[in-house]
Design a protein around this motif. Structure first.
Motif, PDB file in Angstrom:
ATOM      1  N   MET A 157       0.807  -1.058   0.018  1.00 29.58           N
ATOM      2  CA  MET A 157      -0.030  -0.039   0.063  1.00 29.58           C
ATOM      3  C   MET A 157       1.015   1.025   0.105  1.00 29.58           C
ATOM      4  O   MET A 157       2.134   1.162   0.344  1.00 29.58           O
ATOM      5  CB  MET A 157      -0.798   0.106   1.440  1.00 29.58           C
ATOM      6  CG  MET A 157      -1.815  -1.144   1.252  1.00 29.58           C
ATOM      7  SD  MET A 157      -3.352  -0.902   2.385  1.00 29.58           S
ATOM      8  CE  MET A 157      -4.159   0.355   1.774  1.00 29.58           C
ATOM      9  N   THR A 158       0.312   2.333  -0.309  1.00 29.41           N
ATOM     10  CA  THR A 158       0.961   3.564  -0.722  1.00 29.41           C
ATOM     11  C   THR A 158       0.337   4.441   0.508  1.00 29.41           C
ATOM     12  O   THR A 158      -0.654   4.308   0.967  1.00 29.41           O
ATOM     13  CB  THR A 158       0.894   4.163  -2.013  1.00 29.41           C
ATOM     14  OG1 THR A 158      -0.410   4.598  -2.309  1.00 29.41           O
ATOM     15  CG2 THR A 158       1.159   3.285  -3.130  1.00 29.41           C
ATOM     16  N   PRO A 159       1.358   5.426   0.935  1.00 26.94           N
ATOM     17  CA  PRO A 159       0.751   6.623   1.610  1.00 26.94           C
ATOM     18  C   PRO A 159      -0.507   6.979   1.393  1.00 26.94           C
ATOM     19  O   PRO A 159      -1.466   7.241   2.292  1.00 26.94           O
ATOM     20  CB  PRO A 159       1.940   7.588   1.939  1.00 26.94           C
ATOM     21  CG  PRO A 159       3.087   6.906   1.454  1.00 26.94           C
ATOM     22  CD  PRO A 159       2.647   5.945   0.506  1.00 26.94           C
ATOM     23  N   LYS A 160      -0.694   7.344   0.015  1.00 28.58           N
ATOM     24  CA  LYS A 160      -2.181   7.847  -0.547  1.00 28.58           C
ATOM     25  C   LYS A 160      -3.144   6.700  -0.090  1.00 28.58           C
ATOM     26  O   LYS A 160      -4.295   7.197   0.149  1.00 28.58           O
ATOM     27  CB  LYS A 160      -2.129   8.153  -1.828  1.00 28.58           C
ATOM     28  CG  LYS A 160      -3.313   8.550  -2.431  1.00 28.58           C
ATOM     29  CD  LYS A 160      -3.169   9.078  -4.069  1.00 28.58           C
ATOM     30  CE  LYS A 160      -4.503   9.578  -4.664  1.00 28.58           C
ATOM     31  NZ  LYS A 160      -4.387   9.806  -5.841  1.00 28.58           N
ATOM     32  N   ASP A 161      -2.912   5.390  -0.313  1.00 31.11           N
ATOM     33  CA  ASP A 161      -3.993   4.498  -0.080  1.00 31.11           C
ATOM     34  C   ASP A 161      -4.316   4.352   1.425  1.00 31.11           C
ATOM     35  O   ASP A 161      -5.574   4.279   1.643  1.00 31.11           O
ATOM     36  CB  ASP A 161      -3.182   2.859  -0.238  1.00 31.11           C
ATOM     37  CG  ASP A 161      -2.991   2.767  -1.875  1.00 31.11           C
ATOM     38  OD1 ASP A 161      -3.862   3.490  -2.691  1.00 31.11           O
ATOM     39  OD2 ASP A 161      -2.074   2.178  -2.184  1.00 31.11           O
ATOM     40  N   PRO A 166       4.965   1.826   4.950  1.00 29.89           N
ATOM     41  CA  PRO A 166       3.736   1.112   3.860  1.00 29.89           C
ATOM     42  C   PRO A 166       4.010  -0.342   3.502  1.00 29.89           C
ATOM     43  O   PRO A 166       3.018  -0.963   3.319  1.00 29.89           O
ATOM     44  CB  PRO A 166       3.354   2.326   3.132  1.00 29.89           C
ATOM     45  CG  PRO A 166       4.077   3.640   3.449  1.00 29.89           C
ATOM     46  CD  PRO A 166       5.303   3.165   3.998  1.00 29.89           C
ATOM     47  N   ASP A 167       5.194  -0.670   3.378  1.00 32.19           N
ATOM     48  CA  ASP A 167       5.540  -1.969   2.721  1.00 32.19           C
ATOM     49  C   ASP A 167       5.391  -2.952   3.853  1.00 32.19           C
ATOM     50  O   ASP A 167       5.298  -4.201   3.280  1.00 32.19           O
ATOM     51  CB  ASP A 167       6.907  -1.759   2.086  1.00 32.19           C
ATOM     52  CG  ASP A 167       7.981  -1.805   3.254  1.00 32.19           C
ATOM     53  OD1 ASP A 167       7.665  -1.608   4.705  1.00 32.19           O
ATOM     54  OD2 ASP A 167       9.146  -1.797   2.884  1.00 32.19           O
ATOM     55  N   LEU A 168       4.976  -2.771   4.949  1.00 33.97           N
ATOM     56  CA  LEU A 168       4.436  -3.699   5.927  1.00 33.97           C
ATOM     57  C   LEU A 168       2.982  -4.129   5.765  1.00 33.97           C
ATOM     58  O   LEU A 168       3.079  -5.372   5.822  1.00 33.97           O
ATOM     59  CB  LEU A 168       4.430  -2.958   7.432  1.00 33.97           C
ATOM     60  CG  LEU A 168       3.748  -3.679   8.462  1.00 33.97           C
ATOM     61  CD1 LEU A 168       4.610  -5.289   8.776  1.00 33.97           C
ATOM     62  CD2 LEU A 168       3.617  -3.326   9.687  1.00 33.97           C
TER      63      LEU A 168
END
Length: 384
Positions: free
Chosen positions: A1-5, A105-107
């Protein structure tokens, strides 16, 4: 997920990847808001905590969230956020997004879990028997009703404790509740293992500030006291059975001197349907900010639901809430008022007579008389 997500996905919550809530009966959930049935991840009586956190139930939640779909058992937060925008909302989902905004976010991938926050109720030890509580969260209630709750074996409990203690140094946020967390000796050991910069949130009835746990908490700089209170005087002493209003005020003054953050966790129900507003005003007069109040409608036990009140009383409450909202208090207090207003307008099957019957049973057991305390409520009994 991205910060925007993370910010735009209405179902995103970091808890399936970062947290756990444990009750002393062995049940594990993502957080206290999770539905006790549909939100359960498992029980350490049946499998180790590591397998629960990486099990099919939690991984399915993770997959649903990533796919912009609701997670099973998380409806409470979704309902609190319904029709609202922004991040000034009474919702654990929003709270934890803020709390873990620096988490990479890559967690947030299926099948991953990195423990960063816990809500562990080691036991049901509590010296109060609040009217809306139950044996699951109060040993005094369990004693009163002569109920014994099944718990995991000593070996299973010890293994769980070791898991928590072994991860203690990496925890960023710790929520201590109960029962009464200031009375639980396990919390003393946990506190001794935490990093000093951890964020502590303490949900307490504030009856005891002369315990080792309290003294240990005082050594931490980042503490948020969430204090349970919903009315004053003799109403307070009836609702929070076993506590004294004057003692509460003395202990509240004690923690104010610590310089920590203080909020009030206030439940709204049949017994304090109108006086909860007086309690808010009193505490505001003591200097507490509008962002210090979180008021939620009591859902259980059902007989104490505020919606049992006659329609003409609910209409008066509706008018009062609308007036207070029009004053634009902002912050969590205004969000509380809006939630309360929405709640009393939902359909509900009333049975006020049953509520009085249930109160009579409890009064008899405790040798008290609610009719002499909640006089305005009992005036409504004549109309049933």
């Amino acid at each position: 997920m991205t910060p925007k997500d993370i910010l735009t996905n209405p179902y995103f919550c970091p808890m399936p990847w970062t947290g756990l809530m444990y009750n002393f009966d062995g049940q594990v959930k993502n957080c206290i808001r999770s539905d006790p049935d549909t939100g359960s991840l498992g029980n350490i009586h049946n499998e180790p905590i590591e397998e629960i956190l990486l099990g099919d139930i939690n991984v399915t939640k993770q997959k649903n969230i990533i796919a912009n779909q609701p997670a099973n058992g998380c409806h409470t937060c979704y309902e609190l956020e319904h029709g609202k925008k922004g991040f000034d909302i009474i919702s654990d989902r929003i709270f934890y997004i803020k709390e873990f905004k620096k988490t990479p976010p890559d967690l947030y991938q299926p099948g991953q879990h990195n423990l960063q926050t816990i809500d562990v109720r080691w036991t049901n030890l509590c010296n109060l028997a609040c009217v809306y509580c139950s044996p699951e969260f109060s040993s005094r209630w369990a004693k009163e009703l002569e109920i014994k709750i099944a718990t995991p074996t000593d070996e299973q409990t010890t293994r769980f404790q070791e898991y928590i203690y072994s991860n203690a140094t990496k925890l960023k946020h710790v929520y201590l509740a109960g029962g009464e967390p200031l009375l639980m000796k396990q919390n003393l050991e946990l506190l001794s293992k935490l990093n000093p910069d951890v964020n502590l949130r303490i949900n307490t009835n504030l009856t005891k500030v002369d315990t080792g746990v309290f003294e240990a908490i005082c050594q931490f700089p980042n503490v948020h006291w969430t204090v349970s209170v919903e009315t004053q005087g003799e109403e307070f002493e009836y609702i929070r059975f076993g506590h004294q209003w004057t003692d509460f005020l003395e202990n509240l003054d004690r923690i104010r001197q610590l310089g920590h953050k203080i909020s009030f966790n206030m439940l709204w129900f049949l017994l304090n349907y109108d006086t909860v507003f007086d309690c808010v005003d009193y505490l505001k007069d003591q200097g507490f900010h509008n962002n210090s109040f979180v008021i939620g409608a009591l859902l259980s036990p059902e007989y104490l639901n505020v919606r049992h009140l006659p329609d003409h009383v609910l209409n008066l409450l509706k008018t009062k809430l609308e007036s207070r909202i029009d004053e634009q208090p902002g912050y969590l207090l205004e969000d509380s008022y809006r939630n309360m207003l929405h709640y009393i307008q939902e359909p509900f099957e009333k049975n006020l007579s049953r509520s009085f019957e249930k109160l009579a049973v409890m009064d008899h057991r405790r040798v008290v008389d609610s009719s002499k305390i909640f006089t305005e409520l009992y005036k409504l009994k004549e109309g049933n």
